[in-house]
Motif scaffolding. Structure first.
Motif, PDB file in Angstrom:
ATOM      1  N   TYR A 283       0.955  -1.258   0.154  1.00 32.60           N
ATOM      2  CA  TYR A 283      -0.071  -0.016   0.073  1.00 32.60           C
ATOM      3  C   TYR A 283       0.748   1.146  -0.085  1.00 32.60           C
ATOM      4  O   TYR A 283       0.700   2.135  -0.752  1.00 32.60           O
ATOM      5  CB  TYR A 283      -0.967  -0.126   1.301  1.00 32.60           C
ATOM      6  CG  TYR A 283      -1.844   1.109   1.319  1.00 32.60           C
ATOM      7  CD1 TYR A 283      -2.750   1.511   0.472  1.00 32.60           C
ATOM      8  CD2 TYR A 283      -1.540   2.123   2.258  1.00 32.60           C
ATOM      9  CE1 TYR A 283      -3.648   2.679   0.656  1.00 32.60           C
ATOM     10  CE2 TYR A 283      -2.350   3.431   2.537  1.00 32.60           C
ATOM     11  CZ  TYR A 283      -3.204   3.587   1.475  1.00 32.60           C
ATOM     12  OH  TYR A 283      -3.974   4.872   1.935  1.00 32.60           O
ATOM     13  N   SER A 284       1.817   1.367   0.752  1.00 31.36           N
ATOM     14  CA  SER A 284       2.477   2.650   1.044  1.00 31.36           C
ATOM     15  C   SER A 284       3.258   2.835  -0.203  1.00 31.36           C
ATOM     16  O   SER A 284       3.211   4.214  -0.855  1.00 31.36           O
ATOM     17  CB  SER A 284       3.791   2.473   2.105  1.00 31.36           C
ATOM     18  OG  SER A 284       4.487   1.523   1.967  1.00 31.36           O
ATOM     19  N   GLN A 285       4.034   1.948  -1.084  1.00 30.46           N
ATOM     20  CA  GLN A 285       4.683   2.101  -2.077  1.00 30.46           C
ATOM     21  C   GLN A 285       3.757   2.677  -3.071  1.00 30.46           C
ATOM     22  O   GLN A 285       3.802   3.519  -4.239  1.00 30.46           O
ATOM     23  CB  GLN A 285       5.421   0.836  -2.735  1.00 30.46           C
ATOM     24  CG  GLN A 285       6.760   0.774  -2.139  1.00 30.46           C
ATOM     25  CD  GLN A 285       7.361  -0.691  -2.436  1.00 30.46           C
ATOM     26  OE1 GLN A 285       6.794  -1.510  -2.838  1.00 30.46           O
ATOM     27  NE2 GLN A 285       8.649  -0.383  -2.586  1.00 30.46           N
ATOM     28  N   TRP A 286       2.399   1.729  -3.274  1.00 27.08           N
ATOM     29  CA  TRP A 286       1.527   2.292  -4.400  1.00 27.08           C
ATOM     30  C   TRP A 286       0.876   3.558  -4.154  1.00 27.08           C
ATOM     31  O   TRP A 286       0.545   4.197  -4.917  1.00 27.08           O
ATOM     32  CB  TRP A 286       0.459   1.139  -4.418  1.00 27.08           C
ATOM     33  CG  TRP A 286      -0.484   1.063  -5.578  1.00 27.08           C
ATOM     34  CD1 TRP A 286      -0.433   1.920  -6.640  1.00 27.08           C
ATOM     35  CD2 TRP A 286      -1.287  -0.142  -6.185  1.00 27.08           C
ATOM     36  NE1 TRP A 286      -1.414   1.427  -7.431  1.00 27.08           N
ATOM     37  CE2 TRP A 286      -1.741   0.221  -7.087  1.00 27.08           C
ATOM     38  CE3 TRP A 286      -1.539  -1.147  -5.331  1.00 27.08           C
ATOM     39  CZ2 TRP A 286      -2.738  -0.788  -7.858  1.00 27.08           C
ATOM     40  CZ3 TRP A 286      -2.519  -2.138  -5.945  1.00 27.08           C
ATOM     41  CH2 TRP A 286      -2.894  -1.999  -7.445  1.00 27.08           C
ATOM     42  N   GLN A 287       0.665   3.819  -2.929  1.00 29.26           N
ATOM     43  CA  GLN A 287       0.028   5.124  -2.686  1.00 29.26           C
ATOM     44  C   GLN A 287       1.224   6.231  -2.893  1.00 29.26           C
ATOM     45  O   GLN A 287       0.899   7.306  -3.718  1.00 29.26           O
ATOM     46  CB  GLN A 287      -0.406   5.306  -1.225  1.00 29.26           C
ATOM     47  CG  GLN A 287      -0.936   6.683  -0.765  1.00 29.26           C
ATOM     48  CD  GLN A 287      -1.229   6.911   0.574  1.00 29.26           C
ATOM     49  OE1 GLN A 287      -0.319   6.507   1.449  1.00 29.26           O
ATOM     50  NE2 GLN A 287      -2.206   7.270   1.129  1.00 29.26           N
ATOM     51  N   ALA A 288       2.213   6.025  -2.623  1.00 26.67           N
ATOM     52  CA  ALA A 288       3.302   7.176  -3.152  1.00 26.67           C
ATOM     53  C   ALA A 288       3.407   7.354  -4.543  1.00 26.67           C
ATOM     54  O   ALA A 288       3.585   8.443  -5.167  1.00 26.67           O
ATOM     55  CB  ALA A 288       4.831   6.587  -2.407  1.00 26.67           C
ATOM     56  N   TYR A 289       3.281   6.312  -5.030  1.00 18.38           N
ATOM     57  CA  TYR A 289       3.199   6.142  -6.880  1.00 18.38           C
ATOM     58  C   TYR A 289       2.196   7.074  -7.121  1.00 18.38           C
ATOM     59  O   TYR A 289       2.308   8.006  -8.003  1.00 18.38           O
ATOM     60  CB  TYR A 289       3.248   4.974  -7.312  1.00 18.38           C
ATOM     61  CG  TYR A 289       3.146   5.056  -8.925  1.00 18.38           C
ATOM     62  CD1 TYR A 289       4.037   5.159  -9.903  1.00 18.38           C
ATOM     63  CD2 TYR A 289       1.919   4.655  -9.447  1.00 18.38           C
ATOM     64  CE1 TYR A 289       3.810   5.220 -11.299  1.00 18.38           C
ATOM     65  CE2 TYR A 289       1.718   4.654 -10.879  1.00 18.38           C
ATOM     66  CZ  TYR A 289       2.645   5.020 -11.585  1.00 18.38           C
ATOM     67  OH  TYR A 289       2.446   4.826 -13.173  1.00 18.38           O
ATOM     68  N   ARG A 290       0.822   6.810  -6.703  1.00 17.96           N
ATOM     69  CA  ARG A 290      -0.330   7.439  -7.075  1.00 17.96           C
ATOM     70  C   ARG A 290      -0.174   8.925  -6.636  1.00 17.96           C
ATOM     71  O   ARG A 290      -0.983   9.786  -7.566  1.00 17.96           O
ATOM     72  CB  ARG A 290      -1.564   6.987  -6.162  1.00 17.96           C
ATOM     73  CG  ARG A 290      -1.692   5.407  -6.441  1.00 17.96           C
ATOM     74  CD  ARG A 290      -2.606   4.913  -7.751  1.00 17.96           C
ATOM     75  NE  ARG A 290      -3.866   5.630  -7.734  1.00 17.96           N
ATOM     76  CZ  ARG A 290      -4.624   5.234  -8.598  1.00 17.96           C
ATOM     77  NH1 ARG A 290      -4.365   4.294  -9.673  1.00 17.96           N
ATOM     78  NH2 ARG A 290      -5.966   5.925  -8.736  1.00 17.96           N
ATOM     79  N   THR A 291       0.256   9.319  -5.714  1.00 18.25           N
ATOM     80  CA  THR A 291       0.142  10.855  -5.094  1.00 18.25           C
ATOM     81  C   THR A 291       1.384  11.450  -5.981  1.00 18.25           C
ATOM     82  O   THR A 291       1.626  12.590  -5.726  1.00 18.25           O
ATOM     83  CB  THR A 291       0.296  10.880  -3.761  1.00 18.25           C
ATOM     84  OG1 THR A 291       1.401  10.125  -3.204  1.00 18.25           O
ATOM     85  CG2 THR A 291      -0.929  10.160  -3.209  1.00 18.25           C
ATOM     86  N   GLY A 292       2.296  10.825  -6.314  1.00 20.37           N
ATOM     87  CA  GLY A 292       3.655  11.432  -6.845  1.00 20.37           C
ATOM     88  C   GLY A 292       3.264  12.193  -8.110  1.00 20.37           C
ATOM     89  O   GLY A 292       2.606  11.966  -9.108  1.00 20.37           O
TER      90      GLY A 292
END
Length: 413
Positions: A64-73
């Motif tokens: 979740y954390s990596q995916w969220q960081a990618y989505r909000t990047g």
């Protein structure tokens, strides 16, 4: 009321420091304190271990954390950055990403999100030697660009100094710089051409990496709004319930200790095993301390707090300080309810007296006495009260006189 509370605490501390009404000597008291500290440390250690028994939200949803960081990047190069982050330079003697997720779940209660397991499968397909080599090549090119830029900075500093010397009419032999202005300019142009070439090569290598089938499938998966929505909802739900699950496991650890120790304490009191009664009383206090702390921790971070937080956020917007007002009102009410419960049901003198008188025990301390004893030889408590009707002595705390059967007024109950 206050007199009763004071008597309770006086009796408790007397029992806490005495064996069969005899005070402990200093050595025995020190030994008991050391035992208390040792057990208390182990209780908190056990609570910490059992609280990690269930998968935490970050373990159940590890992607979740990596995916969220990618989505909000917002970085335009974020596709390459996440590929680089997931690619390992040295894969030897390492488990696959999916195996790592599954091994974590095998050591705990709960399961890893199927979406994250699918995420891990895509990562494992990307993490091959060719792609790792591509990352190394790009990093090497980037290192060369950094070296050339540093050289350009040094040349520009010397070039500016050479131009000033030339303007001032200083001869070449007197210059402090070893390279002429013309040669410095040539070096700068050459380095800039090399930098431009390296930038193009890096751009091509990045595009090749992103366009590979395994990379393209993974990036498409990351951009799937439906999958990420399911993942985010599951993570938030797990975060909501996790403090309650931790509290349930911690209570499961403490309650058997409390009940078994309570049974031992009551048994030792009936049999007059003074040392066992003293140690079991100490253990009860030790087990209740972390239980009370965990209850307050649950009230502060568990489901109740989250419910109040969400309710106040929905109704009053940003006035979240109202949560503190609610707790200031709620906690005393809960404490009042607990006190009433113990006063009326658990520690009710009337209910305790019925059982103790039937077993020829002291009404107050519950130790064995003879049938006609007026005062308890253990605690000195007076066992009887005068009936207001026949004026004979009858038992305290019982509703009717044992001689005339009249209802007592409750003044001595």
């Amino acid at each position: 009321m206050f007199a009763r509370v004071r008597r309770f605490f006086n009796q408790f501390f007397n029992n806490y420091r005495r064996i069969n009404n005899e005070p402990l000597n200093r050595v025995s008291l020190i030994v008991i304190i050391l035992v208390d500290i040792f057990i208390l440390v182990n209780v908190f250690t056990g609570l910490n271990d059992i609280s990690k028994w269930h998968l935490s939200p970050s373990q159940a949803y590890p992607c979740y954390s990596q995916w969220q960081a990618y989505r909000t990047g917002t970085n335009k190069d974020k596709d390459y950055n996440i590929l680089k982050e997931l690619l390992l330079y040295n894969k030897s003697n390492q488990s696959s990403q999916k195996q790592i997720y599954q091994e974590t779940a095998a050591e705990h209660i709960g399961q890893v999100s199927p979406i994250c397991l699918q995420y891990a499968e895509y990562v494992d397909k990307i993490n091959i030697s060719q792609n790792q080599q591509a990352i190394k090549t790009i990093d090497n090119r980037q290192a060369k660009i950094s070296n050339l830029q540093e050289a350009n900075n040094r040349i520009r500093a010397e070039y500016d100094s050479t131009l000033l010397e030339k303007i001032a009419g200083q001869s070449r032999e007197q210059s402090i710089n070893q390279v002429s202005a013309e040669k410095s300019k040539q070096e700068l142009e050459k380095n800039n051409r090399n930098i431009s070439q390296l930038v193009k090569e890096i751009s091509n290598l990045k595009n090749e990496l992103k366009l590979k089938p395994e990379s393209s499938i993974f990036l498409t998966f990351l951009q799937n709004n439906e999958k990420f929505g399911q993942l985010e909802q599951g993570y938030k739900q797990a975060s909501f319930w996790y403090p309650s699950i931790q509290f349930a496991f911690q209570a499961l650890f403490l309650l058997p200790l409390i009940f078994s120790t309570l049974l031992v304490h009551r048994f030792s009191q009936r049999r007059r095993y003074g040392l066992v009664a003293l140690i079991s009383l100490h253990l009860l206090v030790i087990f209740f301390i972390p239980l009370i702390l965990k209850i307050f921790e649950f009230l502060q971070f568990g489901v109740i707090f989250q419910f109040l937080y969400d309710a106040i956020s929905a109704i009053f917007g940003s006035l979240l300080f109202l949560v503190s007002y609610v707790y200031i009102l709620l906690i005393p009410l809960i404490g009042f309810g607990i006190i009433k419960f113990f006063q009326k049901i658990i520690l009710n003198p009337k209910l305790q007296a019925v059982n103790r008188i039937q077993k020829s025990l002291c009404v107050k301390c519950a130790k064995k006495i003879r049938h006609n004893d007026t005062y308890c030889p253990h605690c000195g408590y007076y066992q009887y009260v005068e009936c207001h009707n026949c004026h004979d002595l009858t038992y305290k705390h019982l509703p009717h006189c044992k001689h005339c059967g009249s209802l007592q007024d409750g003044s001595e109950l």
